[in-house]
Scaffold this motif. Sequence first.
Motif, PDB file in Angstrom:
ATOM      1  N   MET A   1      25.545  -8.229  -7.114  1.00 50.10           N
ATOM      2  CA  MET A   1      24.971  -6.917  -7.407  1.00 50.10           C
ATOM      3  C   MET A   1      24.840  -6.125  -6.110  1.00 50.10           C
ATOM      4  N   ILE A   2      25.142  -4.842  -6.179  1.00 53.81           N
ATOM      5  CA  ILE A   2      24.966  -3.933  -5.046  1.00 53.81           C
ATOM      6  C   ILE A   2      23.881  -2.920  -5.417  1.00 53.81           C
ATOM      7  N   GLU A   3      22.820  -2.879  -4.620  1.00 50.97           N
ATOM      8  CA  GLU A   3      21.737  -1.915  -4.827  1.00 50.97           C
ATOM      9  C   GLU A   3      21.735  -0.947  -3.656  1.00 50.97           C
ATOM     10  N   LEU A   4      22.097   0.296  -3.908  1.00 49.60           N
ATOM     11  CA  LEU A   4      22.197   1.285  -2.843  1.00 49.60           C
ATOM     12  C   LEU A   4      20.817   1.785  -2.414  1.00 49.60           C
ATOM     13  N   ARG A   5      20.697   2.062  -1.121  1.00 50.49           N
ATOM     14  CA  ARG A   5      19.482   2.645  -0.550  1.00 50.49           C
ATOM     15  C   ARG A   5      19.911   3.897   0.208  1.00 50.49           C
ATOM     16  N   ALA A   6      19.753   5.056  -0.424  1.00 53.04           N
ATOM     17  CA  ALA A   6      20.226   6.310   0.153  1.00 53.04           C
ATOM     18  C   ALA A   6      19.364   6.735   1.336  1.00 53.04           C
ATOM     19  N   ALA A   7      20.007   7.269   2.359  1.00 54.46           N
ATOM     20  CA  ALA A   7      19.299   7.716   3.558  1.00 54.46           C
ATOM     21  C   ALA A   7      18.215   8.740   3.214  1.00 54.46           C
ATOM     22  N   LYS A   8      18.508   9.638   2.274  1.00 50.80           N
ATOM     23  CA  LYS A   8      17.577  10.716   1.930  1.00 50.80           C
ATOM     24  C   LYS A   8      16.318  10.216   1.234  1.00 50.80           C
ATOM     25  N   ASP A   9      16.365   8.982   0.715  1.00 46.50           N
ATOM     26  CA  ASP A   9      15.223   8.437  -0.006  1.00 46.50           C
ATOM     27  C   ASP A   9      14.319   7.574   0.871  1.00 46.50           C
ATOM     28  N   ARG A  10      14.676   7.409   2.145  1.00 42.70           N
ATOM     29  CA  ARG A  10      13.868   6.577   3.041  1.00 42.70           C
ATOM     30  C   ARG A  10      12.522   7.230   3.347  1.00 42.70           C
ATOM     31  N   GLY A  11      11.574   6.395   3.757  1.00 41.88           N
ATOM     32  CA  GLY A  11      10.299   6.930   4.209  1.00 41.88           C
ATOM     33  C   GLY A  11      10.458   7.656   5.532  1.00 41.88           C
ATOM     34  N   VAL A  12       9.621   8.652   5.787  1.00 40.51           N
ATOM     35  CA  VAL A  12       9.717   9.452   7.011  1.00 40.51           C
ATOM     36  C   VAL A  12       8.365   9.502   7.708  1.00 40.51           C
ATOM     37  N   ALA A  13       8.399   9.315   9.036  1.00 41.74           N
ATOM     38  CA  ALA A  13       7.210   9.512   9.864  1.00 41.74           C
ATOM     39  C   ALA A  13       7.612  10.394  11.037  1.00 41.74           C
ATOM     40  N   ASN A  14       6.982  11.557  11.160  1.00 45.20           N
ATOM     41  CA  ASN A  14       7.316  12.494  12.230  1.00 45.20           C
ATOM     42  C   ASN A  14       6.051  12.817  13.021  1.00 45.20           C
ATOM     43  N   HIS A  21      12.881   7.239  10.343  1.00 46.15           N
ATOM     44  CA  HIS A  21      13.223   7.061   8.928  1.00 46.15           C
ATOM     45  C   HIS A  21      13.201   5.572   8.607  1.00 46.15           C
ATOM     46  N   HIS A  22      12.395   5.211   7.610  1.00 46.63           N
ATOM     47  CA  HIS A  22      12.142   3.809   7.292  1.00 46.63           C
ATOM     48  C   HIS A  22      12.921   3.378   6.042  1.00 46.63           C
ATOM     49  N   THR A  23      13.818   2.422   6.213  1.00 40.91           N
ATOM     50  CA  THR A  23      14.523   1.864   5.062  1.00 40.91           C
ATOM     51  C   THR A  23      13.569   1.076   4.172  1.00 40.91           C
ATOM     52  N   PHE A  24      12.656   0.341   4.810  1.00 41.10           N
ATOM     53  CA  PHE A  24      11.675  -0.465   4.076  1.00 41.10           C
ATOM     54  C   PHE A  24      10.261  -0.004   4.437  1.00 41.10           C
ATOM     55  N   SER A  25       9.285  -0.433   3.640  1.00 42.75           N
ATOM     56  CA  SER A  25       7.889  -0.056   3.865  1.00 42.75           C
ATOM     57  C   SER A  25       7.476  -0.390   5.294  1.00 42.75           C
ATOM     58  N   PHE A  26       6.814   0.595   5.934  1.00 40.11           N
ATOM     59  CA  PHE A  26       6.425   0.432   7.337  1.00 40.11           C
ATOM     60  C   PHE A  26       5.361   1.466   7.663  1.00 40.11           C
ATOM     61  N   GLY A  27       4.320   1.033   8.401  1.00 41.96           N
ATOM     62  CA  GLY A  27       3.267   1.974   8.780  1.00 41.96           C
ATOM     63  C   GLY A  27       2.608   2.596   7.563  1.00 41.96           C
ATOM     64  N   SER A  28       2.535   3.922   7.561  1.00 42.02           N
ATOM     65  CA  SER A  28       1.887   4.623   6.448  1.00 42.02           C
ATOM     66  C   SER A  28       2.783   4.776   5.232  1.00 42.02           C
ATOM     67  N   TYR A  29       4.069   4.427   5.383  1.00 44.42           N
ATOM     68  CA  TYR A  29       4.984   4.511   4.242  1.00 44.42           C
ATOM     69  C   TYR A  29       4.991   3.177   3.498  1.00 44.42           C
ATOM     70  N   HIS A  30       4.679   3.236   2.205  1.00 43.75           N
ATOM     71  CA  HIS A  30       4.653   2.010   1.398  1.00 43.75           C
ATOM     72  C   HIS A  30       5.308   2.252   0.045  1.00 43.75           C
ATOM     73  N   ASP A  31       6.232   1.369  -0.294  1.00 41.04           N
ATOM     74  CA  ASP A  31       6.898   1.401  -1.598  1.00 41.04           C
ATOM     75  C   ASP A  31       7.138  -0.047  -2.001  1.00 41.04           C
ATOM     76  N   ASP A  32       6.483  -0.466  -3.084  1.00 38.30           N
ATOM     77  CA  ASP A  32       6.595  -1.855  -3.539  1.00 38.30           C
ATOM     78  C   ASP A  32       8.037  -2.265  -3.838  1.00 38.30           C
ATOM     79  N   LYS A  33       8.905  -1.282  -4.110  1.00 36.90           N
ATOM     80  CA  LYS A  33      10.301  -1.581  -4.422  1.00 36.90           C
ATOM     81  C   LYS A  33      11.142  -1.791  -3.168  1.00 36.90           C
ATOM     82  N   HIS A  34      10.575  -1.454  -2.019  1.00 36.13           N
ATOM     83  CA  HIS A  34      11.329  -1.546  -0.766  1.00 36.13           C
ATOM     84  C   HIS A  34      10.462  -2.195   0.313  1.00 36.13           C
ATOM     85  N   MET A  35      10.306  -3.514   0.168  1.00 32.74           N
ATOM     86  CA  MET A  35       9.485  -4.285   1.102  1.00 32.74           C
ATOM     87  C   MET A  35      10.337  -5.130   2.041  1.00 32.74           C
TER      88      MET A  35
END
Length: 231
Positions: A1-14, A21-35
């Motif tokens: 199975m291939i599960e795409l992770r689009a750049a535009k959907d990543r978490g952002v901290a500026n 830009h966070h591919t996975f949950s990090f710092g203040s960005y949290h998404d249970d689907k991307h740990m």
Amino acid sequence: MIELRAAKDRGVANFGWLNSHHTFSFGSYHDDKHMGHSALRVINDDTVAPGAGFGTHGHRDMEIISFVTQGVIAHKDSMGNVQKLPKGEFQLMSAGSGVTHSEFNASDTEVLKFLQIWVVPDSHGGQPGYQQKDFGQNQGLTPVITPTGENGTLKIRQQATISQLYLQANTQAQLVFAQGRKGYVHIVQGSLNLDGQTLDAGDGAKLTDISELTAINSADIALVALVFDLP
């Protein structure tokens, strides 16, 4: 199975000095689907302003990889390493029982861009370690980090291999994974056709239950990607 992770959907901290830009949950960005994915815990795509950086801070029980895509990192750590990490080089710091370090943009005029990657080790504690190397840009798949450190690769404390995929325009390569292994592909530069799906810079793909994939660069510029072979 291939599960795409689009750049535009990543978490952002500026923070002004840092745009990440966070591919996975990090710092203040949290998404249970991307740990994370298997032992791969963090891929942060960081842009650091001239003269700015991460002040001295600590880590333990983590394998921390940096890959510079523009500029130069000025690195200093509690092991006594004072290093410069230019574009194209890989750095692997094994935090082990504990280490402190700082990472700054070595330039007062140019931005720094790099990938910060964390891999969870397969054991806790141990003496911290530091490794750094430029592997060039050879056509195809080049292992850069392995569990054994064989053939001049950097040695990681996990049963994981990280390879650099470099494809010139209109070329391709085969990605092969042993049974039961997982994979992840992160696009650094260019565009990649992965089993009929197109990934652009910043995009990623989780791979599960896949033994072999054809990676095709059908664009007019070179493709640079990181390929993770994970437990």
